[in-house]
Scaffold this motif. Structure first.
Motif, PDB file in Angstrom:
ATOM      1  N   ASP A 427       0.857  -1.179   0.000  1.00  0.00           N
ATOM      2  CA  ASP A 427       0.000   0.000   0.000  1.00  0.00           C
ATOM      3  C   ASP A 427       0.898   1.236   0.000  1.00  0.00           C
ATOM      4  O   ASP A 427       1.532   1.551   1.017  1.00  0.00           O
ATOM      5  CB  ASP A 427      -0.896  -0.015   1.237  1.00  0.00           C
ATOM      6  CG  ASP A 427      -1.915   1.135   1.239  1.00  0.00           C
ATOM      7  OD1 ASP A 427      -1.596   2.207   0.681  1.00  0.00           O
ATOM      8  OD2 ASP A 427      -3.005   0.956   1.798  1.00  0.00           O
ATOM      9  N   PRO A 428       0.995   1.960  -1.115  1.00  0.00           N
ATOM     10  CA  PRO A 428       1.939   3.080  -1.211  1.00  0.00           C
ATOM     11  C   PRO A 428       1.715   4.163  -0.163  1.00  0.00           C
ATOM     12  O   PRO A 428       2.676   4.694   0.384  1.00  0.00           O
ATOM     13  CB  PRO A 428       1.707   3.625  -2.631  1.00  0.00           C
ATOM     14  CG  PRO A 428       1.071   2.504  -3.381  1.00  0.00           C
ATOM     15  CD  PRO A 428       0.255   1.767  -2.380  1.00  0.00           C
ATOM     16  N   LEU A 431       2.832   2.896   3.280  1.00  0.00           N
ATOM     17  CA  LEU A 431       4.287   2.778   3.313  1.00  0.00           C
ATOM     18  C   LEU A 431       4.944   4.153   3.387  1.00  0.00           C
ATOM     19  O   LEU A 431       5.969   4.347   4.059  1.00  0.00           O
ATOM     20  CB  LEU A 431       4.785   2.022   2.083  1.00  0.00           C
ATOM     21  CG  LEU A 431       6.175   1.387   2.198  1.00  0.00           C
ATOM     22  CD1 LEU A 431       6.213   0.390   3.345  1.00  0.00           C
ATOM     23  CD2 LEU A 431       6.567   0.720   0.901  1.00  0.00           C
ATOM     24  N   LYS A 432       4.323   5.121   2.712  1.00  0.00           N
ATOM     25  CA  LYS A 432       4.841   6.488   2.743  1.00  0.00           C
ATOM     26  C   LYS A 432       4.755   7.067   4.152  1.00  0.00           C
ATOM     27  O   LYS A 432       5.689   7.730   4.630  1.00  0.00           O
ATOM     28  CB  LYS A 432       4.059   7.363   1.764  1.00  0.00           C
ATOM     29  CG  LYS A 432       4.574   8.782   1.640  1.00  0.00           C
ATOM     30  CD  LYS A 432       3.766   9.555   0.601  1.00  0.00           C
ATOM     31  CE  LYS A 432       4.275  10.998   0.469  1.00  0.00           C
ATOM     32  NZ  LYS A 432       3.491  11.766  -0.539  1.00  0.00           N
ATOM     33  N   VAL A 433       3.635   6.797   4.838  1.00  0.00           N
ATOM     34  CA  VAL A 433       3.472   7.268   6.215  1.00  0.00           C
ATOM     35  C   VAL A 433       4.505   6.601   7.120  1.00  0.00           C
ATOM     36  O   VAL A 433       5.153   7.263   7.945  1.00  0.00           O
ATOM     37  CB  VAL A 433       2.050   6.982   6.724  1.00  0.00           C
ATOM     38  CG1 VAL A 433       1.938   7.297   8.222  1.00  0.00           C
ATOM     39  CG2 VAL A 433       1.030   7.784   5.933  1.00  0.00           C
ATOM     40  N   ALA A 434       4.668   5.291   6.963  1.00  0.00           N
ATOM     41  CA  ALA A 434       5.627   4.556   7.798  1.00  0.00           C
ATOM     42  C   ALA A 434       7.041   5.071   7.583  1.00  0.00           C
ATOM     43  O   ALA A 434       7.815   5.224   8.529  1.00  0.00           O
ATOM     44  CB  ALA A 434       5.547   3.056   7.478  1.00  0.00           C
ATOM     45  N   ARG A 435       7.355   5.335   6.326  1.00  0.00           N
ATOM     46  CA  ARG A 435       8.693   5.834   6.016  1.00  0.00           C
ATOM     47  C   ARG A 435       8.927   7.214   6.625  1.00  0.00           C
ATOM     48  O   ARG A 435       9.987   7.492   7.195  1.00  0.00           O
ATOM     49  CB  ARG A 435       8.887   5.887   4.501  1.00  0.00           C
ATOM     50  CG  ARG A 435      10.177   6.568   4.085  1.00  0.00           C
ATOM     51  CD  ARG A 435      10.323   6.565   2.591  1.00  0.00           C
ATOM     52  NE  ARG A 435      11.297   7.568   2.190  1.00  0.00           N
ATOM     53  CZ  ARG A 435      11.844   7.636   0.996  1.00  0.00           C
ATOM     54  NH1 ARG A 435      11.498   6.761   0.090  1.00  0.00           N
ATOM     55  NH2 ARG A 435      12.718   8.559   0.706  1.00  0.00           N
ATOM     56  N   ALA A 436       7.931   8.088   6.500  1.00  0.00           N
ATOM     57  CA  ALA A 436       8.068   9.435   7.049  1.00  0.00           C
ATOM     58  C   ALA A 436       8.259   9.386   8.563  1.00  0.00           C
ATOM     59  O   ALA A 436       9.099  10.111   9.118  1.00  0.00           O
ATOM     60  CB  ALA A 436       6.842  10.273   6.695  1.00  0.00           C
ATOM     61  N   GLN A 437       7.505   8.537   9.238  1.00  0.00           N
ATOM     62  CA  GLN A 437       7.657   8.405  10.684  1.00  0.00           C
ATOM     63  C   GLN A 437       9.029   7.848  11.048  1.00  0.00           C
ATOM     64  O   GLN A 437       9.637   8.256  12.043  1.00  0.00           O
ATOM     65  CB  GLN A 437       6.552   7.503  11.246  1.00  0.00           C
ATOM     66  CG  GLN A 437       5.159   8.119  11.173  1.00  0.00           C
ATOM     67  CD  GLN A 437       4.078   7.177  11.646  1.00  0.00           C
ATOM     68  OE1 GLN A 437       4.288   5.958  11.751  1.00  0.00           O
ATOM     69  NE2 GLN A 437       2.903   7.709  11.928  1.00  0.00           N
TER      70      GLN A 437
END
Length: 786
Positions: A427-428, A431-437
């Motif tokens: 889920d892009p 994954l983007k949220v997880a990466r930012a955190q």
């Protein structure tokens, strides 16, 4: 000489000062320094002029004059600094977190006072080519920890600083401490050294503060030593790569080649041992003043400058060096030092093996104590990531990233083949949220699970010979398994059909030859497990309650929701952790519970200096391991809370609010002796003050104390004596010779004893629901003795 002596006192015998303090220092080698093998010792013994004493205040003033309007910025390699930041005398009892937080605050305050901005980088990934080195260090740590416990058992005291081992969770909690202090704190998505060097290079920083000889190899901003830093004067040592090159007869572009031939964290030291020996035997200028390693470095540098350079640009490296089957790894090692926009004169065409290796090592993972592979960046036309050196002409120029905050691959946008290898969650947006955190150091392990399905946890202070207490790796594994199910979308049933996660967790008997393959474990949540989109992105009413339900389900404590919710902050998270611990570990007894609760209550409002001055009768090895279990539980709470969308405030389980190593140890020893609850929670201790309660305005209760005590000290004393969080005490006033402090009505007449029994009841009742009675050690059956 006054300044010289000051530095020596602060740093100890690691430093020898030359008579001419204003110019150079002779630094003794440290075996723990990371980076190029033998280079630090060589610089110390053979090239002392490479090290120059500088003053950060003066450097900052010069930087401002040269760059009007700019802010002098230092990039801090935080992992290199942990052992120098941890200044408390006690380290074996689980960590003196209040003292540590104070030392971090003082560090930040000192630089801020002279107008210097700090940017902190933490390791977020372990690259696969460094797995062997990571394992080697963990196994060495195991041997050191065994010596520590042997010392404790034989002498009943903490070993000296020469055996110092950082408290468990130090790197993780340091991130949150620095963020709480308002500092910009980042977690790497690839090699942390590379991100630090890149940031300094691209942002015209004042320099890099760390302790890693790789910073002498990168062609980036100046490199300063954290170990030689004196906060009082802001003096430290600058290690100059230009002067190093002059001593070796090399160019800056030659240093990556030298580093790989000597061996570093990527290239094993033994790979080119025979080559280095040949260089040494043919070297005509051996120095008697140098040891063997020093002469080897001189000989390899001489070979580069006088032999290899003759064919530079004409012959491939594999034609000049005995690379053999290690050709791809060697090329990769050299290229890993190239920062965005830089080229290497040692590459004339693209070795095919580099492409193969790139595909093999795209996998990333997440130990906070180790460091990804090489720089990758977005090609503007293809919209796919290209490893360094994969442009058609293959000049091994590192691609210039226009976004200075993110200089690594984006698993959301990589091509299909790469995405399959680096991404578990597809889920892009999630994954983007997880990466930012992850990048903002707001989570722990979450992005690693989702992006690579691989996680790490380094050594803990655990006694390998104590069979009664299991390793924290096993105690908290069921929690992690449920988190894996949540993050990876596992199927139903008792055990998930989702992908297994590779765990590199250190525990007794684990040779770390390969990771443990750990399957997700399905959670039991009424109504089913919510999606990550719900937990992370939803703003719907009631979502916070759903987040809490999910968190409790990760600990398998859904049945105790009502009891835990009735507990006040910050003890709600602590009680959750204690219930889980006592259910999982049947060798924990009532005395242990008393010690855990008593220390948490007494910690509230205790002045930092009082904690620092606390003296222990002796050190108990079991208490050391219990402290480790609790602190690792707090790091597990960080993981779970982040995965569930943060139903609790992170501050609620930061150790400086809930745990103090020496205080816990004191309570453990007292509890073992059978002390009453009143004594454990210091109910009758009023610090030799004559206090009395009196009615005052409205619904408040006041405390009147002779004003010989400072107002700031009084708040802490009152909070401790009356069982009040500092936040519930009104500002102190002094009226007619008396110091007055009021507390909110909700806390009138409440005592530590009352709260002690309340928290104990919550834990015991919740454990009772799981058929786990908590009994005194005196009532144990023989098998509990371990």
């Amino acid at each position: 000489m006054e300044v010289c002596l000051g530095l020596y006192v602060v740093l100890g015998p690691q430093l020898l000062v030359t008579p001419d303090f204003g110019t150079e220092l002779d630094i003794l080698p440290r075996s723990s320094i990371m980076g190029v093998r033998g280079l630090h010792g060589f610089v110390a013994s053979s090239c002392p002029h490479v090290c120059t004493v500088v003053n950060f205040k003066e450097l900052a003033e010069r930087h401002r004059s040269q760059h009007p309007g700019g802010t002098p910025t230092i990039v801090v390699d935080a992992m290199c600094c942990l052992r120098y930041w941890y200044t408390p005398e006690s380290w074996v009892c689980g960590g003196q977190w209040r003292e540590y937080y104070s030392s971090l605050r003082e560090f930040v305050r000192t630089f801020t006072a002279v107008g210097i901005k700090l940017i902190f980088f933490f390791d977020g990934m372990v690259e696969q080519s460094k797995r062997g080195e990571w394992v080697k260090r963990r196994l060495k740590n195991n041997r050191e920890i065994a010596k520590i416990f042997h010392y404790i058992k034989s002498r009943r005291e903490q070993p000296g600083r020469n055996m110092f081992f950082t408290p468990s969770g130090l790197a993780i909690f340091t991130r949150f401490a620095l963020k709480a202090l308002g500092q910009e704190t980042l977690c790497s998505l690839q090699e942390a050294d590379y991100e630090v060097a890149s940031y300094g290079f691209q942002n015209n920083c004042l320099g890099i503060l760390g302790e890693d000889t790789d910073y002498l190899i990168y062609d980036t901003c100046p490199y300063f030593s954290i170990s030689e830093l004196s906060l009082d004067s802001l003096d430290t040592v600058m290690l100059c790569r230009e002067k190093l090159c002059q001593s070796l007869g090399l160019h800056l572009a030659d240093l990556p080649l030298l580093a790989c031939l000597l061996g570093n964290d990527v290239i094993p030291e033994g790979m080119f041992e025979s080559f280095r020996y040949k260089c040494l035997t043919s070297y005509a200028s051996v120095r008697e003043s140098c040891d063997r390693k020093g002469n080897v470095i001189l000989a390899v540098a001489d070979h580069i400058s006088k032999v290899l350079r003759l064919h530079q640009g004409e012959k491939k490296l594999e034609e000049m060096l005995p690379l053999g089957p290690n050709k791809a790894l060697f090329y990769k090692g050299v290229a890993s030092y190239l920062l965005p926009g830089q080229k290497s004169p040692w590459f004339i065409q693209k070795p095919e093996d580099v492409v193969t290796l790139d595909k093999q090592v795209l996998s990333m993972s997440s130990d906070p104590e180790s460091k990804q592979e090489f720089p990758m960046c977005m090609d503007s036309e293809s919209k796919q990531k290209l490893p360094v050196g994969t442009d058609p002409e293959f000049n091994l120029e590192a691609p210039m990233c226009t976004n200075t905050e993110v200089k690594q691959e984006d698993p959301v946008n990589v091509g299909p083949e790469a995405k399959h290898q680096v991404t578990v969650v597809l889920d892009p947006e999630i994954l983007k949220v997880a990466r930012a955190q992850h990048v903002q150091a707001e989570s722990y392990l979450v992005y690693s699970v989702m992006s690579s399905g691989e996680v790490e946890c380094s050594n803990s202070l655990e006694d390998a010979t104590d069979q009664a207490l299991p390793s924290q790796a096993f105690v908290y594994r069921p929690v992690r398994q449920r988190v894996y199910s949540l993050l990876l979308g596992g199927g139903g049933g008792g055990s998930s059909t989702g992908p297994a996660v590779k765990e590199w967790f250190v525990y007794s008997g684990n040779p770390l030859r390969q990771p443990d393959l750990v399957r997700p474990l399905q959670m039991n949540i009424p109504g089913g497990t919510p999606s990550l989109r719900q937990l992370w992105l939803s703003q719907e009413p009631g979502i916070q309650a759903q987040r809490l339900d999910t968190l409790l389900a990760c600990f398998d404590l859904s049945s105790s929701r009502e009891e835990l919710q009735a507990v006040e902050r910050p003890f709600q998270a602590l009680c959750c952790l204690l219930v889980y611990l006592f259910v999982q570990v049947d060798t924990l007894c009532l005395e242990d519970l008393h010690a855990f609760i008593a220390q948490a209550l007494c910690l509230q409002g205790k002045p930092t200096m009082e904690l620092a001055d606390l003296q222990l009768d002796h050190i108990d090895p079991r208490a050391v391991q219990l402290a480790t279990l609790l602190v690792r539980g707090l790091t597990t709470l960080v993981l779970v809370n982040g995965a569930c969308g943060s139903p609790w405030e992170m501050a609620d389980f930061m150790p400086w609010h809930l745990f103090d190593g020496k205080l816990f140890h004191q309570k453990y020893l007292q509890s073992e002796k059978g002390y009453t609850a009143e004594v454990l929670v210091e109910q009758n201790s009023v610090h030799s003050l004559q206090t009395s309660l009196c009615r005052c305005q409205g619904d408040s209760v006041g405390v009147v104390v002779m004003c010989s005590f400072k107002a700031s000290s009084l708040v802490g004393l009152l909070a401790t004596t009356l069982a009040l969080p500092i936040s519930h005490l009104e500002p102190v006033q002094t009226v007619k010779g008396y110091t007055f402090c009021s507390m909110k009505a909700a806390y009138r007449r409440r005592s530590h004893v009352t709260r002690f029994h309340t928290l104990k009841s919550v834990v015991c009742k919740a454990c009772g629901k799981e058929s786990r009675p908590i009994v005194s050690r005196r009532h144990w059956r023989p098998h509990h003795a371990g």
